[in-house]
Design a protein around this motif. Structure first.
Motif, PDB file in Angstrom:
ATOM      1  N   LEU A 157      29.698 -19.719  -1.475  1.00 59.01           N
ATOM      2  CA  LEU A 157      28.581 -19.305  -0.557  1.00 59.01           C
ATOM      3  C   LEU A 157      28.703 -19.913   0.775  1.00 59.01           C
ATOM      4  O   LEU A 157      28.287 -19.526   1.431  1.00 59.01           O
ATOM      5  N   ALA A 158      29.388 -21.114   0.890  1.00 60.96           N
ATOM      6  CA  ALA A 158      29.679 -21.698   2.096  1.00 60.96           C
ATOM      7  C   ALA A 158      30.460 -20.654   2.728  1.00 60.96           C
ATOM      8  O   ALA A 158      30.065 -20.396   4.182  1.00 60.96           O
ATOM      9  N   ALA A 159      31.520 -19.958   2.580  1.00 59.18           N
ATOM     10  CA  ALA A 159      32.319 -19.109   2.941  1.00 59.18           C
ATOM     11  C   ALA A 159      31.462 -17.730   3.398  1.00 59.18           C
ATOM     12  O   ALA A 159      31.563 -17.151   4.591  1.00 59.18           O
ATOM     13  N   MET A 160      30.749 -17.377   2.680  1.00 58.21           N
ATOM     14  CA  MET A 160      29.645 -16.013   2.810  1.00 58.21           C
ATOM     15  C   MET A 160      28.909 -16.615   4.097  1.00 58.21           C
ATOM     16  O   MET A 160      28.544 -15.653   5.042  1.00 58.21           O
ATOM     17  N   THR A 161      28.096 -17.802   3.971  1.00 58.24           N
ATOM     18  CA  THR A 161      27.330 -18.101   5.116  1.00 58.24           C
ATOM     19  C   THR A 161      28.009 -18.195   6.201  1.00 58.24           C
ATOM     20  O   THR A 161      27.530 -17.558   7.414  1.00 58.24           O
ATOM     21  N   GLU A 162      29.095 -18.830   6.541  1.00 53.08           N
ATOM     22  CA  GLU A 162      29.972 -18.726   7.944  1.00 53.08           C
ATOM     23  C   GLU A 162      30.278 -17.565   8.197  1.00 53.08           C
ATOM     24  O   GLU A 162      30.257 -17.027   9.265  1.00 53.08           O
ATOM     25  N   MET A 163      30.832 -16.484   7.277  1.00 58.10           N
ATOM     26  CA  MET A 163      31.389 -15.505   7.668  1.00 58.10           C
ATOM     27  C   MET A 163      30.316 -14.248   8.045  1.00 58.10           C
ATOM     28  O   MET A 163      30.486 -13.274   8.856  1.00 58.10           O
ATOM     29  N   GLU A 174      29.970  -5.239   4.163  1.00 53.95           N
ATOM     30  CA  GLU A 174      29.302  -5.640   3.057  1.00 53.95           C
ATOM     31  C   GLU A 174      30.069  -6.741   2.283  1.00 53.95           C
ATOM     32  O   GLU A 174      31.171  -6.452   1.805  1.00 53.95           O
ATOM     33  N   LEU A 175      29.741  -7.992   2.413  1.00 56.82           N
ATOM     34  CA  LEU A 175      30.259  -9.086   1.530  1.00 56.82           C
ATOM     35  C   LEU A 175      30.310  -8.846   0.118  1.00 56.82           C
ATOM     36  O   LEU A 175      29.243  -8.697  -0.558  1.00 56.82           O
ATOM     37  N   HIS A 176      31.507  -9.115  -0.366  1.00 58.97           N
ATOM     38  CA  HIS A 176      31.715  -9.132  -1.830  1.00 58.97           C
ATOM     39  C   HIS A 176      31.196 -10.546  -2.631  1.00 58.97           C
ATOM     40  O   HIS A 176      31.715 -11.349  -2.225  1.00 58.97           O
ATOM     41  N   THR A 177      30.232 -10.096  -3.095  1.00 56.86           N
ATOM     42  CA  THR A 177      29.426 -11.403  -3.809  1.00 56.86           C
ATOM     43  C   THR A 177      30.082 -11.641  -5.425  1.00 56.86           C
ATOM     44  O   THR A 177      29.508 -12.592  -6.029  1.00 56.86           O
ATOM     45  N   GLY A 178      31.210 -11.240  -5.720  1.00 60.15           N
ATOM     46  CA  GLY A 178      31.344 -11.147  -7.125  1.00 60.15           C
ATOM     47  C   GLY A 178      32.098 -12.563  -7.644  1.00 60.15           C
ATOM     48  O   GLY A 178      31.388 -13.008  -8.563  1.00 60.15           O
ATOM     49  N   ALA A 179      32.856 -13.199  -6.804  1.00 56.76           N
ATOM     50  CA  ALA A 179      33.300 -14.366  -7.179  1.00 56.76           C
ATOM     51  C   ALA A 179      32.335 -15.511  -7.161  1.00 56.76           C
ATOM     52  O   ALA A 179      32.157 -16.457  -8.030  1.00 56.76           O
ATOM     53  N   TYR A 180      31.422 -15.339  -6.265  1.00 57.45           N
ATOM     54  CA  TYR A 180      30.256 -16.368  -6.198  1.00 57.45           C
ATOM     55  C   TYR A 180      29.400 -16.026  -7.619  1.00 57.45           C
ATOM     56  O   TYR A 180      29.020 -17.160  -8.094  1.00 57.45           O
ATOM     57  N   CYS A 181      29.121 -14.825  -7.693  1.00 55.29           N
ATOM     58  CA  CYS A 181      28.222 -14.798  -9.037  1.00 55.29           C
ATOM     59  C   CYS A 181      29.038 -15.268 -10.275  1.00 55.29           C
ATOM     60  O   CYS A 181      28.313 -15.716 -11.250  1.00 55.29           O
ATOM     61  N   ASP A 182      30.386 -14.709 -10.265  1.00 57.48           N
ATOM     62  CA  ASP A 182      31.045 -15.211 -11.575  1.00 57.48           C
ATOM     63  C   ASP A 182      31.009 -16.774 -11.662  1.00 57.48           C
ATOM     64  O   ASP A 182      31.008 -17.383 -12.969  1.00 57.48           O
ATOM     65  N   ALA A 183      31.261 -17.427 -10.514  1.00 59.54           N
ATOM     66  CA  ALA A 183      31.249 -18.979 -10.720  1.00 59.54           C
ATOM     67  C   ALA A 183      30.137 -19.288 -11.101  1.00 59.54           C
ATOM     68  O   ALA A 183      30.020 -20.358 -11.815  1.00 59.54           O
ATOM     69  N   HIS A 184      29.026 -18.903 -10.899  1.00 54.40           N
ATOM     70  CA  HIS A 184      27.510 -19.157 -11.126  1.00 54.40           C
ATOM     71  C   HIS A 184      27.319 -19.123 -12.499  1.00 54.40           C
ATOM     72  O   HIS A 184      27.067 -19.905 -13.190  1.00 54.40           O
ATOM     73  N   ALA A 185      27.655 -17.851 -13.100  1.00 52.55           N
ATOM     74  CA  ALA A 185      27.473 -17.523 -14.447  1.00 52.55           C
ATOM     75  C   ALA A 185      28.551 -18.412 -15.376  1.00 52.55           C
ATOM     76  O   ALA A 185      27.941 -18.646 -16.404  1.00 52.55           O
ATOM     77  N   GLU A 186      29.596 -18.853 -14.908  1.00 51.28           N
ATOM     78  CA  GLU A 186      30.427 -19.446 -15.666  1.00 51.28           C
ATOM     79  C   GLU A 186      30.300 -21.114 -15.348  1.00 51.28           C
ATOM     80  O   GLU A 186      30.922 -21.950 -16.132  1.00 51.28           O
ATOM     81  N   GLY A 187      29.157 -21.484 -14.697  1.00 59.66           N
ATOM     82  CA  GLY A 187      29.033 -22.854 -14.547  1.00 59.66           C
ATOM     83  C   GLY A 187      29.859 -23.640 -13.574  1.00 59.66           C
ATOM     84  O   GLY A 187      29.919 -24.928 -13.635  1.00 59.66           O
ATOM     85  N   ASP A 188      30.942 -23.038 -12.995  1.00 57.09           N
ATOM     86  CA  ASP A 188      31.675 -23.606 -12.007  1.00 57.09           C
ATOM     87  C   ASP A 188      30.863 -23.890 -10.520  1.00 57.09           C
ATOM     88  O   ASP A 188      30.874 -23.005  -9.647  1.00 57.09           O
ATOM     89  N   PHE A 189      30.187 -24.859 -10.580  1.00 59.78           N
ATOM     90  CA  PHE A 189      29.307 -24.881  -9.133  1.00 59.78           C
ATOM     91  C   PHE A 189      29.703 -25.306  -8.070  1.00 59.78           C
ATOM     92  O   PHE A 189      29.457 -24.933  -7.080  1.00 59.78           O
ATOM     93  N   ASP A 190      31.048 -25.939  -8.063  1.00 66.42           N
ATOM     94  CA  ASP A 190      31.915 -26.245  -7.065  1.00 66.42           C
ATOM     95  C   ASP A 190      32.327 -25.050  -6.264  1.00 66.42           C
ATOM     96  O   ASP A 190      32.394 -24.806  -5.050  1.00 66.42           O
ATOM     97  N   LEU A 191      33.079 -24.233  -6.931  1.00 68.88           N
ATOM     98  CA  LEU A 191      33.557 -23.040  -6.676  1.00 68.88           C
ATOM     99  C   LEU A 191      32.468 -22.100  -6.157  1.00 68.88           C
ATOM    100  O   LEU A 191      32.463 -21.388  -5.107  1.00 68.88           O
ATOM    101  N   ARG A 192      31.290 -21.906  -6.877  1.00 69.63           N
ATOM    102  CA  ARG A 192      30.151 -21.109  -6.434  1.00 69.63           C
ATOM    103  C   ARG A 192      29.634 -21.777  -5.027  1.00 69.63           C
ATOM    104  O   ARG A 192      29.487 -21.024  -4.280  1.00 69.63           O
ATOM    105  N   ASP A 193      29.613 -23.013  -4.724  1.00 71.99           N
ATOM    106  CA  ASP A 193      29.213 -23.482  -3.465  1.00 71.99           C
ATOM    107  C   ASP A 193      30.075 -23.266  -2.366  1.00 71.99           C
ATOM    108  O   ASP A 193      29.678 -23.057  -1.386  1.00 71.99           O
ATOM    109  N   ARG A 194      31.613 -23.224  -2.821  1.00 74.93           N
ATOM    110  CA  ARG A 194      32.396 -22.868  -1.737  1.00 74.93           C
ATOM    111  C   ARG A 194      32.555 -21.690  -1.280  1.00 74.93           C
ATOM    112  O   ARG A 194      32.483 -20.972  -0.342  1.00 74.93           O
TER     113      ARG A 194
END
Length: 249
Positions: free
Chosen positions: A178-184, A156-176
């Motif tokens: 998401l890219a890591a989750m996509t690859e893994m 089960e991939l931990h989506t917490g960092a992705y969700c936090d980045a989205h909520a905080e408006g840090d879309f560069d981090l959010r996209d990174r």
């Protein structure tokens, strides 16, 4: 192009128990919440029995095993106490998560690579008893490979960092993230692991995760229970179900 797999919704009922325990007594009943979730279209129920019993209690697990006709995903730390409880009940799945008394919620994924030998021996009797073994980890190749080596069925991939980045408006981090989750997710699937995802997902950020073709289940709790205050639990789950189905369609 990867084959699109069915997407299940697991509903985590921990925070119904949090609300109950805030005042004591027996209400609201997390087992009733699980039955509402089942009726509303959930494919499974997740419950985390913590060492300190801060929300779900032993009696809740007993009652869930008795009442549910959909699978129970029993989240737990890799301790002897929890192993004994899991072996007594033999739920559909056990999901190993890291656990610290001082944390408010699960922080980060399990470090499987660091404790590989210990975890391999820990999960063997659980798998032998008939429970599917899931490991909650970060989208990290080293951890995925270790989970595969120890014989886990699911990550089960931990989506917490992705969700936090989205909520905080840090879309560069959010996209990174998401890219890591996509690859893994693709990498784990190629190894033969079933891929789930969860932690912090909401109506606003779940679609990109739900769109990952290898993800077969998302587990969502805190947001759905919070949204239930405004919509009702059944409608809150039905809306999440609608979003997931629409995304996969």
């Amino acid at each position: 192009m990867s084959k699109q797999l069915p997407l299940r919704l697991g509903v985590n009922i921990d925070h119904v128990a949090t609300l109950r325990n805030a005042r004591g007594g027996v209400l609201p009943d997390p087992v009733r919440a699980a039955m509402v979730a089942q009726e509303a279209g959930a494919d499974g129920i997740t419950a985390h029995l913590r060492e300190d019993r801060r929300h779900i209690r032993d009696a809740d697990i007993d009652a869930l095993m008795e009442a549910l006709s959909i699978p129970l995903n029993f989240e737990m730390a890799a301790t002897d106490e929890m192993q004994k409880i899991a072996l007594r009940h033999v739920p559909h799945a056990v999901c190993l998560v890291p656990e610290k008394r001082e944390e408010r919620t699960t922080e980060g994924g399990l470090n499987v690579a660091q404790d590989e030998n210990k975890l391999a021996h820990f999960i063997a009797p659980l798998a032998e008893a008939g429970s599917r073994v899931s490991i909650f980890i970060a989208a990290d190749k080293r951890q995925i490979e270790a989970a595969h080596r120890i014989g886990a069925d699911v990550i089960e991939l931990h989506t917490g960092a992705y969700c936090d980045a989205h909520a905080e408006g840090d879309f560069d981090l959010r996209d990174r993230e998401l890219a890591a989750m996509t690859e893994m997710a693709a990498y784990a699937h190629d190894l033969g692991l079933e891929v789930h995802a969860g932690h912090g997902l909401t109506y606003d950020d779940v679609r990109p995760v739900a769109a990952l073709p290898q993800v077969q289940e998302v587990n969502i709790g805190h947001f759905i229970i919070g949204e239930a205050v405004f919509r009702g639990l059944g409608p809150a789950i039905q809306e999440m179900r609608r979003i997931l189905d629409e995304t996969r369609a």
